[in-house]
Design an enzyme around this catalytic site. Structure first.
Site, mmCIF file in Angstrom:
data_model
loop_
_atom_site.group_PDB
_atom_site.id
_atom_site.type_symbol
_atom_site.label_atom_id
_atom_site.label_comp_id
_atom_site.label_asym_id
_atom_site.label_seq_id
_atom_site.Cartn_x
_atom_site.Cartn_y
_atom_site.Cartn_z
ATOM 1 N N ASN A 109 0.855 -1.189 0.000
ATOM 2 C CA ASN A 109 0.000 0.000 0.000
ATOM 3 C C ASN A 109 0.887 1.235 0.000
ATOM 4 O O ASN A 109 2.034 1.184 0.447
ATOM 5 C CB ASN A 109 -0.871 -0.014 1.265
ATOM 6 C CG ASN A 109 -1.788 1.187 1.353
ATOM 7 O OD1 ASN A 109 -2.412 1.581 0.373
ATOM 8 N ND2 ASN A 109 -1.877 1.787 2.540
ATOM 9 N N HIS A 111 0.821 5.094 1.571
ATOM 10 C CA HIS A 111 0.105 5.905 2.558
ATOM 11 C C HIS A 111 0.737 7.295 2.613
ATOM 12 O O HIS A 111 1.964 7.417 2.637
ATOM 13 C CB HIS A 111 0.184 5.229 3.937
ATOM 14 C CG HIS A 111 -0.510 6.029 4.989
ATOM 15 N ND1 HIS A 111 -1.884 6.089 5.086
ATOM 16 C CD2 HIS A 111 -0.028 6.830 5.971
ATOM 17 C CE1 HIS A 111 -2.218 6.891 6.084
ATOM 18 N NE2 HIS A 111 -1.111 7.353 6.632
ATOM 19 N N SER A 138 4.787 6.730 2.514
ATOM 20 C CA SER A 138 5.411 5.436 2.801
ATOM 21 C C SER A 138 4.780 4.365 1.929
ATOM 22 O O SER A 138 3.561 4.354 1.743
ATOM 23 C CB SER A 138 5.169 5.027 4.262
ATOM 24 O OG SER A 138 5.508 6.058 5.154
ATOM 25 N N ASP A 147 -2.864 0.820 8.060
ATOM 26 C CA ASP A 147 -1.616 1.532 7.762
ATOM 27 C C ASP A 147 -0.441 1.052 8.611
ATOM 28 O O ASP A 147 0.411 1.836 9.048
ATOM 29 C CB ASP A 147 -1.819 3.054 7.893
ATOM 30 C CG ASP A 147 -2.907 3.538 6.960
ATOM 31 O OD1 ASP A 147 -2.980 3.025 5.842
ATOM 32 O OD2 ASP A 147 -3.696 4.410 7.352
HETATM 33 C C1 GRF Z 1 -2.964 8.844 -2.165
HETATM 34 O O1 GRF Z 1 -2.643 9.989 -1.436
HETATM 35 C C2 GRF Z 1 -2.525 7.596 -1.454
HETATM 36 O O2 GRF Z 1 -1.372 7.777 -0.699
HETATM 37 C C3 GRF Z 1 -3.692 7.313 -0.540
HETATM 38 O O3 GRF Z 1 -4.824 7.671 -1.272
HETATM 39 C C4 GRF Z 1 -4.480 8.639 -2.257
HETATM 40 C C5 GRF Z 1 -4.880 8.074 -3.577
HETATM 41 O O4 GRF Z 1 -4.696 8.979 -4.638
HETATM 42 N N1 GRF Z 1 -3.666 5.944 -0.100
HETATM 43 P P1 GRF Z 1 -4.745 8.444 -6.134
HETATM 44 O O5 GRF Z 1 -6.097 7.730 -6.298
HETATM 45 O O6 GRF Z 1 -3.604 7.508 -6.323
HETATM 46 O O7 GRF Z 1 -4.660 9.660 -6.983
#
Ligand code: GRF
Length: 223
Positions: A109, A111, A138, A147
């Site tokens: 993932n 985050h 991260s 997370d």
């Molecule tokens: C990103 O900020 C990611 O870190 C978080 O959700 C957001 C997704 O944005 N998990 P996108 O859909 O990739 O534009």
């Protein structure tokens, strides 16, 4: 070269998906995106997949009695495409221990914070409130707690005095778009090993300049 078969889970805008799709189109990149799955219909991420010529589908959690039934259907699909690694990219579902264990160390993932600081939502507003001077993102293996999980890579950005959550989010997002394809490359090249609950990364050595925020205009010490 056999490339790592990657499926990407999305729910919305898909800008991180785009960064992964763009990377995977570069010659010599060691991973290929074989499938994009969204739990929400009609989101920009699906159009991004289509434009890149990558098959995409909607699997709505609303069509299932409970979380685990949804995750079993998702797992069936991922298996069908011979998925070796699953990347969550803005996938807005909390996963049960069933799914997390089924894809143990094969589910990652991104985050938008320097974990373990600021797990959960609204990370940019919370970072501003806390007054931290460095913030970032991260990439980590997914565990049952939200997370949580061994950290594969992080990118830091400065927090500026005049930042709003939106400005800070934009700076972090640009870092996300560099970090995620880089971490996926490390994973595909088998340079990441999980030992205990730490990810050991065999990346080329190279001393990096330290990041100081706010940036000093003159040397900090008298050397
Ligand atoms: C990103 O900020 C990611 O870190 C978080 O959700 C957001 C997704 O944005 N998990 P996108 O859909 O990739 O534009």
């Amino acid at each position: 070269m056999t490339r790592l078969r990657v499926a990407v889970l999305v729910s919305g805008r898909g800008s991180n998906l785009q960064a992964l799709l763009d990377a995977a189109q570069q010659p010599g990149y060691p991973a290929e995106i074989v499938r994009v799955i969204s739990n929400v219909a009609d989101v920009p991420a699906l159009q991004r997949a289509e434009r890149a010529g990558v098959p995409a589908e909607v699997l709505s959690h609303r069509d299932f009695a409970d979380r685990e039934a949804f995750e079993r259907a998702l797992t069936d699909r991922l298996e069908k495409y011979e998925t070796e690694l699953v990347c969550q990219a803005g996938f807005m579902r909390i996963l049960t221990p069933y799914f997390v264990e089924r894809w143990h160390n094969r589910l990652v993932n991104i985050h938008p914070s320097l974990l373990p600081a600021f797990p959960g939502l609204n990370t940019h507003a919370r970072a501003l409130e806390a007054g931290v001077k460095l913030h970032g993102c991260s990439v980590h293996f997914v565990r049952a707690a939200v997370d949580d999980g061994p950290i594969i890579g992080q990118a830091a950005v400065p927090v500026l005095a005049e930042d709003t959550p939106e400005r800070l989010a934009a700076r972090v997002l640009a870092a996300e778009h560099r970090l995620y394809p880089y971490c996926l490359r490390l994973l595909a090249e088998k340079r990441v090993q999980v030992q205990g609950e730490r990810a050991l990364v065999d990346a080329p050595a190279g001393e990096q300049a330290m990041i100081i925020s706010p940036p000093p205009q003159t040397p900090v010490n008298s050397e």
